[in-house]
Design a protein around this motif. Structure first.
Motif, PDB file in Angstrom:
ATOM      1  N   LYS A 109      -3.516   2.001  -3.867  1.00  0.00           N
ATOM      2  CA  LYS A 109      -3.037   1.412  -5.111  1.00  0.00           C
ATOM      3  C   LYS A 109      -3.137   2.442  -6.224  1.00  0.00           C
ATOM      4  CE  LYS A 109      -4.480  -3.209  -3.726  1.00  0.00           C
ATOM      5  NZ  LYS A 109      -5.465  -4.273  -3.916  1.00  0.00           N
ATOM      6  N   ASP A 110      -2.267   2.318  -7.213  1.00  0.00           N
ATOM      7  CA  ASP A 110      -2.250   3.256  -8.338  1.00  0.00           C
ATOM      8  C   ASP A 110      -3.621   3.351  -8.996  1.00  0.00           C
ATOM      9  OD1 ASP A 110       0.429   3.728  -7.929  1.00  0.00           O
ATOM     10  OD2 ASP A 110       1.088   2.255  -9.408  1.00  0.00           O
ATOM     11  N   GLY A 111      -4.029   4.594  -9.286  1.00  0.00           N
ATOM     12  CA  GLY A 111      -5.274   4.823 -10.000  1.00  0.00           C
ATOM     13  C   GLY A 111      -6.514   4.887  -9.135  1.00  0.00           C
ATOM     14  N   VAL A 112      -6.392   4.612  -7.833  1.00  0.00           N
ATOM     15  CA  VAL A 112      -7.557   4.638  -6.940  1.00  0.00           C
ATOM     16  C   VAL A 112      -7.671   6.022  -6.308  1.00  0.00           C
ATOM     17  CG1 VAL A 112      -8.611   3.664  -4.868  1.00  0.00           C
ATOM     18  CG2 VAL A 112      -7.351   2.185  -6.432  1.00  0.00           C
ATOM     19  N   LYS A 113      -8.843   6.619  -6.408  1.00  0.00           N
ATOM     20  CA  LYS A 113      -9.107   7.905  -5.779  1.00  0.00           C
ATOM     21  C   LYS A 113      -9.621   7.661  -4.361  1.00  0.00           C
ATOM     22  CE  LYS A 113     -10.360  10.082 -10.113  1.00  0.00           C
ATOM     23  NZ  LYS A 113     -11.416  10.774 -10.834  1.00  0.00           N
ATOM     24  N   ALA A 114      -9.211   8.510  -3.432  1.00  0.00           N
ATOM     25  CA  ALA A 114      -9.607   8.337  -2.031  1.00  0.00           C
ATOM     26  C   ALA A 114     -11.126   8.291  -1.869  1.00  0.00           C
ATOM     27  CB  ALA A 114      -9.010   9.443  -1.170  1.00  0.00           C
ATOM     28  N   GLU A 115     -11.840   9.102  -2.653  1.00  0.00           N
ATOM     29  CA  GLU A 115     -13.301   9.142  -2.496  1.00  0.00           C
ATOM     30  C   GLU A 115     -13.995   7.862  -2.964  1.00  0.00           C
ATOM     31  OE1 GLU A 115     -12.384  11.522  -6.310  1.00  0.00           O
ATOM     32  OE2 GLU A 115     -11.580  11.478  -4.289  1.00  0.00           O
ATOM     33  N   ASP A 116     -13.256   6.994  -3.658  1.00  0.00           N
ATOM     34  CA  ASP A 116     -13.796   5.716  -4.116  1.00  0.00           C
ATOM     35  C   ASP A 116     -13.165   4.528  -3.400  1.00  0.00           C
ATOM     36  OD1 ASP A 116     -15.325   7.089  -6.069  1.00  0.00           O
ATOM     37  OD2 ASP A 116     -13.613   7.091  -7.447  1.00  0.00           O
ATOM     38  N   ALA A 117     -12.241   4.789  -2.499  1.00  0.00           N
ATOM     39  CA  ALA A 117     -11.416   3.725  -1.913  1.00  0.00           C
ATOM     40  C   ALA A 117     -12.183   2.834  -0.941  1.00  0.00           C
ATOM     41  CB  ALA A 117     -10.218   4.338  -1.205  1.00  0.00           C
ATOM     42  N   THR A 118     -11.770   1.581  -0.934  1.00  0.00           N
ATOM     43  CA  THR A 118     -12.207   0.618   0.075  1.00  0.00           C
ATOM     44  C   THR A 118     -10.937   0.117   0.761  1.00  0.00           C
ATOM     45  OG1 THR A 118     -12.022  -1.353  -1.314  1.00  0.00           O
ATOM     46  CG2 THR A 118     -14.109  -0.120  -1.421  1.00  0.00           C
ATOM     47  N   PHE A 119     -11.095  -0.677   1.775  1.00  0.00           N
ATOM     48  CA  PHE A 119      -9.915  -1.186   2.476  1.00  0.00           C
ATOM     49  C   PHE A 119      -9.100  -2.137   1.603  1.00  0.00           C
ATOM     50  CE2 PHE A 119     -12.686   0.279   5.867  1.00  0.00           C
ATOM     51  CZ  PHE A 119     -11.827   1.160   6.484  1.00  0.00           C
ATOM     52  N   ASP A 120      -9.707  -2.694   0.581  1.00  0.00           N
ATOM     53  CA  ASP A 120      -8.972  -3.548  -0.372  1.00  0.00           C
ATOM     54  C   ASP A 120      -8.056  -2.726  -1.266  1.00  0.00           C
ATOM     55  OD1 ASP A 120     -10.192  -5.860   0.587  1.00  0.00           O
ATOM     56  OD2 ASP A 120     -11.852  -5.693  -0.835  1.00  0.00           O
ATOM     57  N   ASP A 121      -8.257  -1.419  -1.318  1.00  0.00           N
ATOM     58  CA  ASP A 121      -7.463  -0.539  -2.172  1.00  0.00           C
ATOM     59  C   ASP A 121      -6.213  -0.005  -1.479  1.00  0.00           C
ATOM     60  OD1 ASP A 121      -9.264  -0.699  -4.360  1.00  0.00           O
ATOM     61  OD2 ASP A 121     -10.572   0.733  -3.351  1.00  0.00           O
ATOM     62  N   ILE A 122      -6.008  -0.356  -0.223  1.00  0.00           N
ATOM     63  CA  ILE A 122      -4.837   0.125   0.506  1.00  0.00           C
ATOM     64  C   ILE A 122      -3.601  -0.608   0.009  1.00  0.00           C
ATOM     65  CG2 ILE A 122      -3.718   0.246   2.766  1.00  0.00           C
ATOM     66  CD1 ILE A 122      -6.572   0.539   3.953  1.00  0.00           C
ATOM     67  N   LYS A 123      -2.621   0.172  -0.403  1.00  0.00           N
ATOM     68  CA  LYS A 123      -1.365  -0.383  -0.909  1.00  0.00           C
ATOM     69  C   LYS A 123      -0.352  -0.541   0.216  1.00  0.00           C
ATOM     70  CE  LYS A 123       2.361   0.709  -4.152  1.00  0.00           C
ATOM     71  NZ  LYS A 123       2.811   1.690  -5.157  1.00  0.00           N
ATOM     72  N   ASP A 124      -0.240   0.484   1.058  1.00  0.00           N
ATOM     73  CA  ASP A 124       0.772   0.459   2.106  1.00  0.00           C
ATOM     74  C   ASP A 124       0.205   1.066   3.387  1.00  0.00           C
ATOM     75  OD1 ASP A 124       3.342  -0.044   3.118  1.00  0.00           O
ATOM     76  OD2 ASP A 124       4.003   1.989   2.663  1.00  0.00           O
ATOM     77  N   ASN A 125       0.602   0.480   4.485  1.00  0.00           N
ATOM     78  CA  ASN A 125       0.201   0.916   5.813  1.00  0.00           C
ATOM     79  C   ASN A 125       1.500   1.002   6.631  1.00  0.00           C
ATOM     80  OD1 ASN A 125      -0.800   1.151   8.410  1.00  0.00           O
ATOM     81  ND2 ASN A 125      -2.167  -0.600   8.268  1.00  0.00           N
ATOM     82  N   PRO A 126       2.300   2.074   6.413  1.00  0.00           N
ATOM     83  CA  PRO A 126       3.647   2.126   6.983  1.00  0.00           C
ATOM     84  C   PRO A 126       3.709   2.052   8.500  1.00  0.00           C
ATOM     85  CG  PRO A 126       3.085   4.220   5.930  1.00  0.00           C
ATOM     86  CD  PRO A 126       1.984   3.267   5.633  1.00  0.00           C
ATOM     87  N   LYS A 127       2.699   2.498   9.184  1.00  0.00           N
ATOM     88  CA  LYS A 127       2.700   2.419  10.664  1.00  0.00           C
ATOM     89  C   LYS A 127       2.064   1.142  11.182  1.00  0.00           C
ATOM     90  CE  LYS A 127       3.215   7.134  12.026  1.00  0.00           C
ATOM     91  NZ  LYS A 127       3.768   7.408  13.323  1.00  0.00           N
ATOM     92  N   LYS A 128       1.665   0.273  10.227  1.00  0.00           N
ATOM     93  CA  LYS A 128       1.056  -1.011  10.596  1.00  0.00           C
ATOM     94  C   LYS A 128      -0.142  -0.820  11.532  1.00  0.00           C
ATOM     95  CE  LYS A 128       4.441  -3.169   8.471  1.00  0.00           C
ATOM     96  NZ  LYS A 128       4.565  -2.563   7.181  1.00  0.00           N
ATOM     97  N   THR A 129      -0.930   0.220  11.258  1.00  0.00           N
ATOM     98  CA  THR A 129      -2.118   0.453  12.068  1.00  0.00           C
ATOM     99  C   THR A 129      -3.090  -0.712  11.882  1.00  0.00           C
ATOM    100  OG1 THR A 129      -3.062   1.778  10.292  1.00  0.00           O
ATOM    101  CG2 THR A 129      -1.985   2.971  12.083  1.00  0.00           C
ATOM    102  N   LYS A 130      -3.789  -1.026  12.950  1.00  0.00           N
ATOM    103  CA  LYS A 130      -4.775  -2.112  12.918  1.00  0.00           C
ATOM    104  C   LYS A 130      -6.148  -1.467  12.840  1.00  0.00           C
ATOM    105  CE  LYS A 130      -1.683  -4.816  15.687  1.00  0.00           C
ATOM    106  NZ  LYS A 130      -1.147  -4.803  17.017  1.00  0.00           N
ATOM    107  N   ILE A 131      -6.748  -1.570  11.655  1.00  0.00           N
ATOM    108  CA  ILE A 131      -8.054  -0.958  11.418  1.00  0.00           C
ATOM    109  C   ILE A 131      -9.129  -1.985  11.735  1.00  0.00           C
ATOM    110  CG2 ILE A 131      -9.536   0.122   9.719  1.00  0.00           C
ATOM    111  CD1 ILE A 131      -6.900   0.974   8.274  1.00  0.00           C
ATOM    112  N   GLN A 132     -10.001  -1.633  12.662  1.00  0.00           N
ATOM    113  CA  GLN A 132     -11.043  -2.550  13.113  1.00  0.00           C
ATOM    114  C   GLN A 132     -12.392  -1.882  12.947  1.00  0.00           C
ATOM    115  OE1 GLN A 132     -10.550  -3.714  17.178  1.00  0.00           O
ATOM    116  NE2 GLN A 132     -11.662  -5.605  16.873  1.00  0.00           N
ATOM    117  N   ILE A 133     -13.346  -2.649  12.434  1.00  0.00           N
ATOM    118  CA  ILE A 133     -14.694  -2.145  12.187  1.00  0.00           C
ATOM    119  C   ILE A 133     -15.635  -2.728  13.219  1.00  0.00           C
ATOM    120  CG2 ILE A 133     -16.552  -2.025  10.502  1.00  0.00           C
ATOM    121  CD1 ILE A 133     -14.214  -2.429   8.418  1.00  0.00           C
TER     122      ILE A 133
END
Length: 69
Positions: free
Chosen positions: A45-69
């Motif tokens: 999302k605009d204004g979010v730095k990668a070093e501060d990012a959480t999964f809630d900050d993801i704007k787009d996932n063009p390959k529709k990857t499924k991220i599992q923890i």
């Protein structure tokens, strides 16, 4: 940090819908997100730095990857 796969040699070669398993250590997540952003697999999302990012900050996932923890 390591990224391991028996089939994929380069992150850019991930197929649509690929499943990605991550450590449950929250301190690793911004680094992982940053790697995926650098490889063009995610956008933030605009204004979010990668070093501060959480999964809630993801704007787009063009390959529709499924991220599992």
């Amino acid at each position: 940090m390591g990224i391991y796969s028996k089939k994929v040699k380069n992150l850019k070669d991930l197929k649509d819908g690929a499943q990605i398993l991550l450590s449950n250590s929250k301190s690793d997540w911004p680094r992982v997100i940053g790697i995926f952003v650098d490889q063009g697999l995610l956008t933030l999302k605009d204004g979010v730095k990668a070093e501060d990012a959480t999964f809630d900050d993801i704007k787009d996932n063009p390959k529709k990857t499924k991220i599992q923890i």
